[in-house]
Design a protein around this motif. Sequence first.
Motif, PDB file in Angstrom:
ATOM      1  N   CYS A 133     109.019  94.660 109.904  1.00  0.00           N
ATOM      2  CA  CYS A 133     109.448  94.353 111.270  1.00  0.00           C
ATOM      3  C   CYS A 133     110.649  93.417 111.323  1.00  0.00           C
ATOM      4  CB  CYS A 133     108.305  93.710 112.054  1.00  0.00           C
ATOM      5  SG  CYS A 133     107.036  94.868 112.590  1.00  0.00           S
ATOM      6  N   HIS A 134     110.927  92.704 110.228  1.00  0.00           N
ATOM      7  CA  HIS A 134     111.966  91.668 110.282  1.00  0.00           C
ATOM      8  C   HIS A 134     113.038  91.926 109.221  1.00  0.00           C
ATOM      9  CE1 HIS A 134     109.719  89.291 113.150  1.00  0.00           C
ATOM     10  NE2 HIS A 134     108.666  89.230 112.357  1.00  0.00           N
ATOM     11  N   TYR A 148     110.428  78.078 115.902  1.00  0.00           N
ATOM     12  CA  TYR A 148     109.640  76.835 115.941  1.00  0.00           C
ATOM     13  C   TYR A 148     109.896  76.026 114.679  1.00  0.00           C
ATOM     14  CZ  TYR A 148     107.046  79.617 119.374  1.00  0.00           C
ATOM     15  OH  TYR A 148     106.692  80.406 120.434  1.00  0.00           O
ATOM     16  N   ARG A 194      98.485  89.539 117.451  1.00  0.00           N
ATOM     17  CA  ARG A 194      99.188  89.552 118.723  1.00  0.00           C
ATOM     18  C   ARG A 194     100.546  90.261 118.583  1.00  0.00           C
ATOM     19  NH1 ARG A 194     102.500  85.789 119.920  1.00  0.00           N
ATOM     20  NH2 ARG A 194     103.477  85.966 121.942  1.00  0.00           N
ATOM     21  N   LYS A 195     101.256  89.962 117.496  1.00  0.00           N
ATOM     22  CA  LYS A 195     102.576  90.557 117.287  1.00  0.00           C
ATOM     23  C   LYS A 195     102.474  92.063 117.082  1.00  0.00           C
ATOM     24  CE  LYS A 195     104.642  88.266 114.071  1.00  0.00           C
ATOM     25  NZ  LYS A 195     104.961  87.284 113.006  1.00  0.00           N
ATOM     26  N   THR A 219      98.629  92.306 104.617  1.00  0.00           N
ATOM     27  CA  THR A 219      99.414  91.642 105.656  1.00  0.00           C
ATOM     28  C   THR A 219     100.012  90.318 105.177  1.00  0.00           C
ATOM     29  OG1 THR A 219      97.410  90.633 106.542  1.00  0.00           O
ATOM     30  CG2 THR A 219      98.154  92.679 107.580  1.00  0.00           C
ATOM     31  N   ALA A 228     111.407  83.897 119.214  1.00  0.00           N
ATOM     32  CA  ALA A 228     111.240  82.450 119.373  1.00  0.00           C
ATOM     33  C   ALA A 228     111.422  81.772 118.020  1.00  0.00           C
ATOM     34  CB  ALA A 228     109.859  82.162 119.928  1.00  0.00           C
ATOM     35  N   HIS A 255     106.208  80.129 106.539  1.00  0.00           N
ATOM     36  CA  HIS A 255     105.852  80.414 107.928  1.00  0.00           C
ATOM     37  C   HIS A 255     104.372  80.323 108.245  1.00  0.00           C
ATOM     38  CE1 HIS A 255     109.778  81.207 109.469  1.00  0.00           C
ATOM     39  NE2 HIS A 255     110.056  82.019 108.462  1.00  0.00           N
ATOM     40  N   MET A 306     107.637  94.597 122.733  1.00  0.00           N
ATOM     41  CA  MET A 306     108.689  93.885 121.996  1.00  0.00           C
ATOM     42  C   MET A 306     109.200  94.722 120.855  1.00  0.00           C
ATOM     43  SD  MET A 306     108.400  89.854 121.536  1.00  0.00           S
ATOM     44  CE  MET A 306     110.135  89.677 121.196  1.00  0.00           C
ATOM     45  N   PHE A 314     105.358  93.605 104.063  1.00  0.00           N
ATOM     46  CA  PHE A 314     104.768  93.795 105.385  1.00  0.00           C
ATOM     47  C   PHE A 314     105.621  93.076 106.442  1.00  0.00           C
ATOM     48  CE2 PHE A 314     101.807  92.170 108.691  1.00  0.00           C
ATOM     49  CZ  PHE A 314     101.485  93.388 109.266  1.00  0.00           C
ATOM     50  N   CYS A 315     105.950  91.829 106.206  1.00  0.00           N
ATOM     51  CA  CYS A 315     106.784  91.069 107.154  1.00  0.00           C
ATOM     52  C   CYS A 315     108.120  91.781 107.360  1.00  0.00           C
ATOM     53  CB  CYS A 315     107.073  89.661 106.633  1.00  0.00           C
ATOM     54  SG  CYS A 315     105.630  88.737 106.094  1.00  0.00           S
TER      55      CYS A 315
END
Length: 151
Positions: free
Chosen positions: A36-37, A91, A71-72, A27, A89, A58, A81, A32-33
């Motif tokens: 989804c992105h 940040y 959570r994601k 992960t 979001a 990040h 989602m 891995f990131c």
Amino acid sequence: MNKLWIIVIAGLLALFAVGGVAGHKMTKTDAFCSSCHAYHKASWDHGMHPEVGCLDCHTGGFWRDKTQGARKVWLVFTGQMDPHHDQLASYPDKTMANCIGCHMNEEVATVAPYYIERHSEYLQAAPHCIGCHEPGHVKSILSERNVAVRQ
Ligand code: HEC
Ligand code: HEC
Ligand code: HEC
Ligand code: HEC
């Protein structure tokens, strides 16, 4: 009998530990990131930091990464989602500590004190690095995504 239980429990704990370490390694990867992105991956490939990993910018520390990550995954797998379509979001203040860790550490301060001095003035003009720089992601590629979102 008792001994057998101890062996079984020790065996299970060892399995969890190995699974945990493997899960942790998996992960942490950019792949891995990117699963989804995808737009963030594309905009990062063309940016100034293709050699810097997603998590280097990040991370919010081990525990935050793990709890937010879980959570994601939950949000996605329960269909609440879709990271490819929903607006995410942002940040910038959380990311900034990591920018500073690489670009304004003591080593840099010794080599280039003027750069640090100028930047303390710059940071009064804009609250975040990304007010003036676009290093993580090329904005035009990300905004293609936002167009796709609106359509
Ligand atoms: C299973 C799919 C999935 C994976 C894998 C994933 N993300 Fe996300 N990500 C999401 C979702 C869903 C959101 C929106 C969460 C929300 O709005 O609370 C999100 C939001 C974000 C955000 C913006 C909001 C925030 O919490 O900062 C960042 C940055 C981010 N992800 C980075 C990453 C990085 C870095 C990785 C790899 C370590 C990663 N993501 C892996 C689904 C995923
Ligand atoms: C050089 C630093 C840097 C790297 C490397 C980087 N990012 Fe970002 N990323 C940022 C900054 C700065 C923002 C805007 C502020 C924020 O939301 O944290 C951002 C925003 C995001 C967002 C949030 C929502 C949005 O649309 O603005 C996601 C998701 C994200 N990045 C994912 C990734 C993924 C996945 C990778 C690796 C493929 C990656 N980032 C690599 C700096 C970086
Ligand atoms: C893991 C370390 C790391 C992190 C985190 C990081 N950078 Fe970088 N940054 C680099 C490296 C390495 C380069 C490319 C080599 C260079 O030019 O110094 C670079 C290049 C840059 C450049 C171009 C410098 C030039 O000479 O043109 C800017 C601007 C920049 N980063 C800003 C940021 C900002 C803003 C953030 C946070 C969103 C950030 N960086 C996060 C390591 C990092
Ligand atoms: C108000 C605008 C502004 C803000 C905010 C800002 N910068 Fe800069 N940055 C500049 C300008 C202008 C330059 C080029 C001239 C200079 O070095 O002063 C620069 C240069 C740089 C460079 C390249 C230095 C080199 O080797 O030439 C890096 C790296 C950098 N900034 C990182 C950051 C980081 C990290 C942050 C946030 C902590 C940040 N900047 C915030 C305007 C800004």
